[in-house]
Scaffold this motif. Structure first.
Motif, PDB file in Angstrom:
ATOM      1  N   ALA A   1       0.844  -1.199   0.000  1.00  0.00           N
ATOM      2  CA  ALA A   1       0.000   0.000   0.000  1.00  0.00           C
ATOM      3  C   ALA A   1       0.880   1.250   0.000  1.00  0.00           C
ATOM      4  CB  ALA A   1      -0.915   0.017   1.222  1.00  0.00           C
ATOM      5  N   TRP A   2       0.397   2.269  -0.734  1.00  0.00           N
ATOM      6  CA  TRP A   2       1.114   3.545  -0.673  1.00  0.00           C
ATOM      7  C   TRP A   2       1.038   4.114   0.752  1.00  0.00           C
ATOM      8  CZ3 TRP A   2       4.653   6.168  -2.958  1.00  0.00           C
ATOM      9  CH2 TRP A   2       4.781   7.555  -2.756  1.00  0.00           C
ATOM     10  N   GLU A   3      -0.158   3.982   1.330  1.00  0.00           N
ATOM     11  CA  GLU A   3      -0.353   4.481   2.698  1.00  0.00           C
ATOM     12  C   GLU A   3      -1.094   3.432   3.519  1.00  0.00           C
ATOM     13  OE1 GLU A   3      -2.703   8.113   5.026  1.00  0.00           O
ATOM     14  OE2 GLU A   3      -2.585   8.094   2.832  1.00  0.00           O
ATOM     15  N   ASN A   4      -0.533   3.063   4.634  1.00  0.00           N
ATOM     16  CA  ASN A   4      -1.163   2.093   5.534  1.00  0.00           C
ATOM     17  C   ASN A   4      -2.077   2.845   6.496  1.00  0.00           C
ATOM     18  OD1 ASN A   4      -1.798  -0.276   6.854  1.00  0.00           O
ATOM     19  ND2 ASN A   4       0.046  -0.251   8.130  1.00  0.00           N
ATOM     20  N   ASP A   5      -3.362   2.941   6.100  1.00  0.00           N
ATOM     21  CA  ASP A   5      -4.277   3.804   6.858  1.00  0.00           C
ATOM     22  C   ASP A   5      -5.098   3.074   7.911  1.00  0.00           C
ATOM     23  OD1 ASP A   5      -5.724   2.443   4.871  1.00  0.00           O
ATOM     24  OD2 ASP A   5      -7.243   4.017   4.765  1.00  0.00           O
ATOM     25  N   ILE A   6      -5.117   1.750   7.890  1.00  0.00           N
ATOM     26  CA  ILE A   6      -5.870   1.008   8.914  1.00  0.00           C
ATOM     27  C   ILE A   6      -5.090  -0.245   9.314  1.00  0.00           C
ATOM     28  CG2 ILE A   6      -8.138   1.754   8.078  1.00  0.00           C
ATOM     29  CD1 ILE A   6      -8.452  -1.106   6.897  1.00  0.00           C
ATOM     30  N   MET A   7      -5.431  -0.814  10.442  1.00  0.00           N
ATOM     31  CA  MET A   7      -4.851  -2.078  10.868  1.00  0.00           C
ATOM     32  C   MET A   7      -5.525  -3.196  10.067  1.00  0.00           C
ATOM     33  SD  MET A   7      -2.613  -3.413  12.963  1.00  0.00           S
ATOM     34  CE  MET A   7      -2.418  -2.198  14.254  1.00  0.00           C
ATOM     35  N   GLN A   8      -4.720  -3.994   9.390  1.00  0.00           N
ATOM     36  CA  GLN A   8      -5.267  -5.077   8.572  1.00  0.00           C
ATOM     37  C   GLN A   8      -5.925  -6.120   9.464  1.00  0.00           C
ATOM     38  OE1 GLN A   8      -5.592  -4.977   5.420  1.00  0.00           O
ATOM     39  NE2 GLN A   8      -4.702  -6.698   4.300  1.00  0.00           N
ATOM     40  N   THR A   9      -7.148  -6.527   9.103  1.00  0.00           N
ATOM     41  CA  THR A   9      -7.882  -7.497   9.934  1.00  0.00           C
ATOM     42  C   THR A   9      -7.595  -8.932   9.520  1.00  0.00           C
ATOM     43  OG1 THR A   9      -9.785  -7.308   8.448  1.00  0.00           O
ATOM     44  CG2 THR A   9      -9.743  -5.876  10.404  1.00  0.00           C
ATOM     45  N   ASN A  10      -6.998  -9.135   8.345  1.00  0.00           N
ATOM     46  CA  ASN A  10      -6.672 -10.504   7.941  1.00  0.00           C
ATOM     47  C   ASN A  10      -5.196 -10.785   8.255  1.00  0.00           C
ATOM     48  OD1 ASN A  10      -5.118  -9.342   5.840  1.00  0.00           O
ATOM     49  ND2 ASN A  10      -6.924  -9.259   4.515  1.00  0.00           N
ATOM     50  N   SER A  11      -4.739 -11.938   7.875  1.00  0.00           N
ATOM     51  CA  SER A  11      -3.376 -12.366   8.221  1.00  0.00           C
ATOM     52  C   SER A  11      -2.339 -12.001   7.163  1.00  0.00           C
ATOM     53  CB  SER A  11      -3.356 -13.887   8.429  1.00  0.00           C
ATOM     54  OG  SER A  11      -3.780 -14.553   7.231  1.00  0.00           O
TER      55      SER A  11
END
Length: 418
Positions: A88-98
């Protein structure tokens, strides 16, 4: 930033690759970034990476923001089950998958981004006209070869409709396309319609009589209507009425245009020259396939309309003496726009590289086109020595520059990564 630019950056690894870590803090090594995928599914396939001490093989998906994963419903799409890294260009949220996440934003050169923005906002002849001079000759050479192949492949696909309509009769298809070329841009559709209205087998029966060929072509084009003073058009008119009845011919509905044309390009002259070409040749496409050089072709097309036309540009109107010979530029145009593309299509259809290579070779042996596009490239010091060059430059301008496909262009790539 755009998704296509992000894909470009990942594809060519144009970012700082020192001490890579995922958003989860694990060490990341990119062994192979994957193959760019233009079809449905993840952006890159067959990638190989190492996270921590484990090597992973699979797909990689790119987004401007991490949250786009759910917005695009990838979590509900089985095509994305084998994604091993989410870039991602910008990591804007905490990923919910693995799936591990890797953020690029702070690792890409600001200069590259500025260059890309400059190209996208440029309003000149081409986006890179102020930078194009820095591109090396070797880059131009390989890119022109790719452009030329793309152009001929595209033209070969366009030929497929003609082949289907002719029952894959290559000589008939060549006749239609050749006549279309003789009509030039203004009368191309009408000339094609005329050619389609007279099957080759009928022309073959009359190939030894030039006045009969002219009567058929001029008659089908509706140019033999009305009253004439000269004996020659009267004779053509009489001949046509006989063969029109015999072969149950129906004149075409298309209009032919004379206005704002040079007299040498009048449809009457072009049809007379086309008639002479039929008169002096037989099984022309078969001969073209066997030709060993472009000079052979030029000799076959070195035709002059019959004597009547030495003193006429149109029926019943005399003019000063001038032989109506098919000019060298016109012959080159036929080679470039009809012969080479159809020969390439023939090689593609029969999976025979010999004909495809011959088409490319003939373009290299033919003089270049001179038009608004090639002239502007020459002003930028870009070489235009053969038809191979000019066709490649036309393809570049129309299919890449006009559409701002700089990221898919070798010249654009060279400028962005310099």
């Amino acid at each position: 930033m755009t998704e296509r630019l992000l894909q470009f950056i990942w594809q060519f690894q144009y970012f700082n690759k020192s001490e890579l870590i995922t958003s989860e803090g694990e060490a990341l090594q990119i062994i192979f970034p994957g193959q760019y995928n233009t079809n449905q599914g993840p952006d890159f396939s067959e990638a190989k990476i190492k996270i921590g001490g484990t090597i992973w093989a699979g797909n990689i998906e790119l987004h401007l923001k991490t949250s786009d994963w759910n917005k695009h419903n990838h979590h509900r799409d089985d095509n994305y089950n084998n994604v091993i890294l989410h870039v991602a260009w910008e990591n804007d949220i905490m990923q919910t998958n693995s799936i591990p996440v890797f953020e690029l934003k702070e690792r890409v050169s600001k200069i590259l981004l500025q260059r890309y923005e400059s190209l996208m906002n440029a309003a000149g002849f081409i986006a890179c006209e102020n930078s194009i001079h820095i591109v090396r000759d070797i880059t131009w050479k390989s890119w022109k070869e790719r452009l030329m192949a793309e152009r001929l492949i595209r033209k070969a696909k366009a030929t497929e409709n003609y082949l289907q309509q002719s029952g894959y009769h290559w000589e008939e298809t060549f006749w239609w396309l050749l006549a279309r070329n003789f009509g030039m841009k203004v009368n191309a559709d009408a000339f094609e319609e005329i050619a389609r209205s007279i099957p080759l087998n009928i022309l073959g029966k009359h190939k030894n009589q030039i006045h009969q060929l002219e009567s058929l072509l001029l008659g089908q084009s509706n140019l033999l209507k009305g009253k004439f003073e000269d004996e020659y058009p009267k004779m053509l008119q009489k001949e046509y009425e006989f063969y029109k009845s015999k072969y149950e011919l129906r004149p075409v509905a298309a209009n032919l245009f004379f206005l704002r044309m040079r007299p040498g390009n009048f449809p009457t002259i072009r049809l007379a020259q086309l008639a002479m070409l039929v008169h002096e040749s037989a099984h022309l496409f078969s001969k073209l396939k066997e030709a060993s050089s472009v000079n052979e072709i030029k000799k076959w097309f070195d035709v002059t309309a019959n004597d009547y036309w030495h003193y006429h540009y149109s029926l019943d109107e005399t003019s000063s003496f001038k032989k109506k010979k098919l000019g060298a530029a016109t012959i080159d145009n036929i080679i470039i726009n009809t012969i080479a593309p159809l020969l390439f299509a023939y090689g593609s259809y029969h999976d025979d590289e010999k004909y495809k290579q011959k088409a490319l070779q003939w373009l290299e042996e033919t003089s270049p086109e001179s038009n608004s596009i090639t002239k502007r490239f020459q002003e930028l010091k870009i070489e235009n020595k053969t038809a191979f060059d000019s066709q490649a430059l036309i393809e570049l301008k129309n299919e890449y520059c006009n559409k701002k496909r700089c990221l898919e262009c070798s010249i654009g790539n060279a400028i962005l990564k310099r």
